[in-house]
Write a protein that holds these residues in place. Structure first.
Motif, short mmCIF file in Angstrom:
data_model
loop_
_atom_site.label_atom_id
_atom_site.label_comp_id
_atom_site.label_asym_id
_atom_site.label_seq_id
_atom_site.Cartn_x
_atom_site.Cartn_y
_atom_site.Cartn_z
N THR A 197 -2.70 -3.88 -14.71
CA THR A 197 -3.79 -4.32 -14.15
C THR A 197 -4.41 -3.43 -13.12
OG1 THR A 197 -2.89 -6.94 -14.58
CG2 THR A 197 -4.48 -6.43 -12.64
N VAL A 198 -5.68 -3.22 -13.15
CA VAL A 198 -6.17 -2.65 -12.16
C VAL A 198 -6.33 -3.21 -10.80
CG1 VAL A 198 -8.36 -1.41 -11.37
CG2 VAL A 198 -7.80 -1.37 -13.85
N ILE A 199 -5.63 -2.49 -9.86
CA ILE A 199 -5.36 -3.37 -8.52
C ILE A 199 -6.20 -2.44 -7.36
CG2 ILE A 199 -3.21 -4.40 -9.15
CD1 ILE A 199 -2.08 -2.01 -7.21
N GLY B 39 -5.27 -4.37 7.09
CA GLY B 39 -4.37 -5.14 7.48
C GLY B 39 -4.35 -5.80 8.86
N LYS B 40 -3.53 -6.36 9.53
CA LYS B 40 -3.57 -6.79 10.45
C LYS B 40 -3.84 -6.02 11.94
CE LYS B 40 -0.50 -10.85 9.47
NZ LYS B 40 0.94 -11.45 9.65
N THR B 41 -3.23 -4.92 11.39
CA THR B 41 -3.44 -4.02 12.55
C THR B 41 -3.76 -2.64 12.08
OG1 THR B 41 -1.32 -4.65 13.71
CG2 THR B 41 -2.29 -2.57 14.46
N PRO B 42 -5.11 -2.19 12.69
CA PRO B 42 -5.60 -0.75 11.95
C PRO B 42 -4.80 0.53 12.65
CG PRO B 42 -7.26 -1.49 13.68
CD PRO B 42 -6.00 -2.68 13.15
N LEU B 43 -4.84 1.56 11.73
CA LEU B 43 -3.80 2.69 12.38
C LEU B 43 -4.48 4.01 12.06
CD1 LEU B 43 -0.92 3.65 13.43
CD2 LEU B 43 -0.37 3.80 10.92
N LEU B 44 -4.81 5.08 13.12
CA LEU B 44 -5.18 6.02 12.90
C LEU B 44 -3.89 7.19 13.35
CD1 LEU B 44 -7.67 8.49 12.77
CD2 LEU B 44 -7.76 7.75 15.32
N VAL B 45 -3.79 8.11 12.45
CA VAL B 45 -2.80 9.06 12.69
C VAL B 45 -3.44 10.54 12.32
CG1 VAL B 45 -0.40 9.81 11.71
CG2 VAL B 45 -1.07 7.41 11.63
N GLU B 46 -3.11 11.41 13.08
CA GLU B 46 -3.58 12.76 13.14
C GLU B 46 -2.43 13.94 13.16
OE1 GLU B 46 -7.11 14.25 15.21
OE2 GLU B 46 -5.60 15.25 16.47
N ALA B 47 -2.45 14.90 12.44
CA ALA B 47 -1.29 16.01 12.45
C ALA B 47 -2.17 17.18 12.67
CB ALA B 47 -0.55 16.07 11.16
N GLN B 48 -2.02 17.95 13.70
CA GLN B 48 -2.50 19.33 14.09
C GLN B 48 -1.33 20.19 13.52
OE1 GLN B 48 -5.30 20.46 15.20
NE2 GLN B 48 -6.50 18.67 16.11
N TYR B 49 -1.56 21.09 12.77
CA TYR B 49 -0.60 22.27 12.28
C TYR B 49 -0.69 23.43 12.91
CZ TYR B 49 0.66 18.99 8.52
OH TYR B 49 0.72 18.10 7.60
N LEU C 285 0.67 -1.14 -0.05
CA LEU C 285 -0.07 0.07 0.02
C LEU C 285 0.85 1.20 -0.01
CD1 LEU C 285 -2.83 1.23 0.24
CD2 LEU C 285 -2.78 1.06 2.70
N TRP C 286 1.95 1.14 0.62
CA TRP C 286 2.98 2.41 0.82
C TRP C 286 3.30 3.13 -0.40
CZ3 TRP C 286 1.13 2.79 5.36
CH2 TRP C 286 1.09 1.87 6.18
N PRO C 287 3.52 2.39 -1.45
CA PRO C 287 3.88 2.96 -2.81
C PRO C 287 2.66 3.51 -3.39
CG PRO C 287 4.76 0.67 -2.52
CD PRO C 287 3.70 0.94 -1.69
N ILE C 288 1.26 3.20 -2.98
CA ILE C 288 0.21 3.79 -3.63
C ILE C 288 -0.17 5.04 -3.23
CG2 ILE C 288 -2.19 3.10 -4.47
CD1 ILE C 288 -0.02 1.32 -5.78
N ASN D 126 -8.64 2.20 -2.32
CA ASN D 126 -8.61 0.93 -1.83
C ASN D 126 -7.71 0.18 -2.46
OD1 ASN D 126 -11.24 0.70 -0.15
ND2 ASN D 126 -12.08 2.01 -1.95
N ILE D 127 -7.08 -0.89 -2.27
CA ILE D 127 -5.97 -1.65 -2.65
C ILE D 127 -6.51 -2.96 -2.52
CG2 ILE D 127 -3.67 -2.32 -3.16
CD1 ILE D 127 -4.22 0.50 -3.96
N ARG D 128 -6.75 -3.77 -3.65
CA ARG D 128 -6.73 -5.29 -3.56
C ARG D 128 -5.47 -6.09 -3.22
NH1 ARG D 128 -10.54 -3.51 -7.24
NH2 ARG D 128 -9.23 -4.27 -8.70
N GLU D 129 -5.39 -6.72 -2.13
CA GLU D 129 -4.14 -7.37 -2.13
C GLU D 129 -4.47 -8.91 -1.87
OE1 GLU D 129 -0.20 -7.17 0.64
OE2 GLU D 129 -0.59 -5.53 -0.77
N ASP D 130 -4.22 -10.07 -2.49
CA ASP D 130 -4.53 -11.34 -2.00
C ASP D 130 -6.20 -11.20 -1.87
OD1 ASP D 130 -2.19 -12.11 -2.38
OD2 ASP D 130 -1.46 -11.67 -0.24
N THR D 131 -6.58 -11.54 -0.48
CA THR D 131 -7.86 -12.03 -0.22
C THR D 131 -8.50 -10.64 0.70
OG1 THR D 131 -7.19 -13.07 1.81
CG2 THR D 131 -7.72 -14.64 -0.21
N VAL D 132 -7.50 -9.61 0.75
CA VAL D 132 -7.96 -8.57 1.52
C VAL D 132 -7.84 -7.22 0.91
CG1 VAL D 132 -7.26 -9.64 3.81
CG2 VAL D 132 -5.88 -8.03 2.57
#
Length: 236
Positions: A47-49, A102-112, A4-7, A70-76
């Motif tokens: 290929t559309v992923i 993924g295995k671990t959901p992640l929430l990130v917030e930035a206040q400027y 996902l990171w390169p996308i 949204n990125i389709r990877e294997d079955t997720v």
């Protein structure tokens, strides 16, 4: 999840350093309407992923951007959602990103603030916080698609600034240059596109924008991925 990171373009987990004082971009126009929604295919090796949708809308004193990748990877399906608030000069005020699938959901917030940004990362194992001192001009990585719609479109225009990647909690100097005008092939025809190169360290990313208003992004390309505008575009 690593694919996902390169996308989610230019995540900028590259070598980071204290940036010099760059000049920022010349905001020549705000080309989008009151509300605009665009959809894109994400393509790898022909290929559309996955897909990307983005909405930008005017608010009192600024703009709000929401997007979903949204990125389709294997079955997720990996999902990266973004909520970004900008002031009238396109300076970021708040960015929230939520990554799931993924295995671990992640929430990130930035206040400027005017001279700092505070990044909070909230994984299930507990939150972490980091405050960075910044100078202007700095833009959030998630606004780059729309930021490049506002610059002068003459060949040879250049600018330097730095982008903040809240996943990495770092900012990195980048440079842009308007290269030329060339045709862009889309699923519904060929459109005239303004080609822009963005450089991060020694890596180049390319964008093509409509030559005519509202200057939507037609295509994004790096060495592994293309993001292509679909025909549907909703505006108000």
């Amino acid at each position: 999840m690593k694919n996902l990171w390169p996308i989610v373009i230019i995540m900028l987990i590259f070598v980071a350093c204290e940036p010099p004082r760059y000049e920022g971009v010349n905001i020549e126009r705000i080309p989008w309407p009151q509300v605009e929604h665009s959809n894109y295919d994400i393509i790898r090796h022909d290929t559309v992923i996955g897909s990307m949708s983005t909405t930008i809308e005017s608010t009192d004193g600024g703009y709000r951007i929401t997007s979903l990748v949204n990125i389709r990877e294997d079955t997720v399906t990996l999902r990266d959602s973004t909520y970004l608030v900008l002031d009238s000069l396109l300076n970021p005020l708040l960015c929230r990103k939520y990554l799931t699938g993924g295995k671990t959901p992640l929430l990130v917030e930035a206040q400027y603030g005017t001279s700092y940004v505070t990044v909070r990362m909230i994984p299930p194992t507990g939150s972490r916080e980091r405050t960075l001192h910044i100078g202007r001009p700095i833009y959030d990585n998630e606004e780059i698609y729309h930021l490049l719609r506002t610059i002068p479109y003459y060949t040879g225009y250049k600018a330097r600034f730095y982008l903040m990647s809240i996943y990495a909690a770092r900012f990195v100097p980048v440079s842009i240059e308007v290269c030329d005008t060339e045709p862009v092939t889309l699923s519904y025809g060929v459109k005239k596109g303004i080609k822009i190169r963005l450089r991060v360290n020694r890596t180049s990313h390319y964008f093509w924008y409509e030559a005519a208003p509202p200057h939507r992004m037609l295509k994004y390309h790096n060495s592994w991925t293309d993001i292509i505008l679909l025909h549907r575009c909703d505006t108000l």
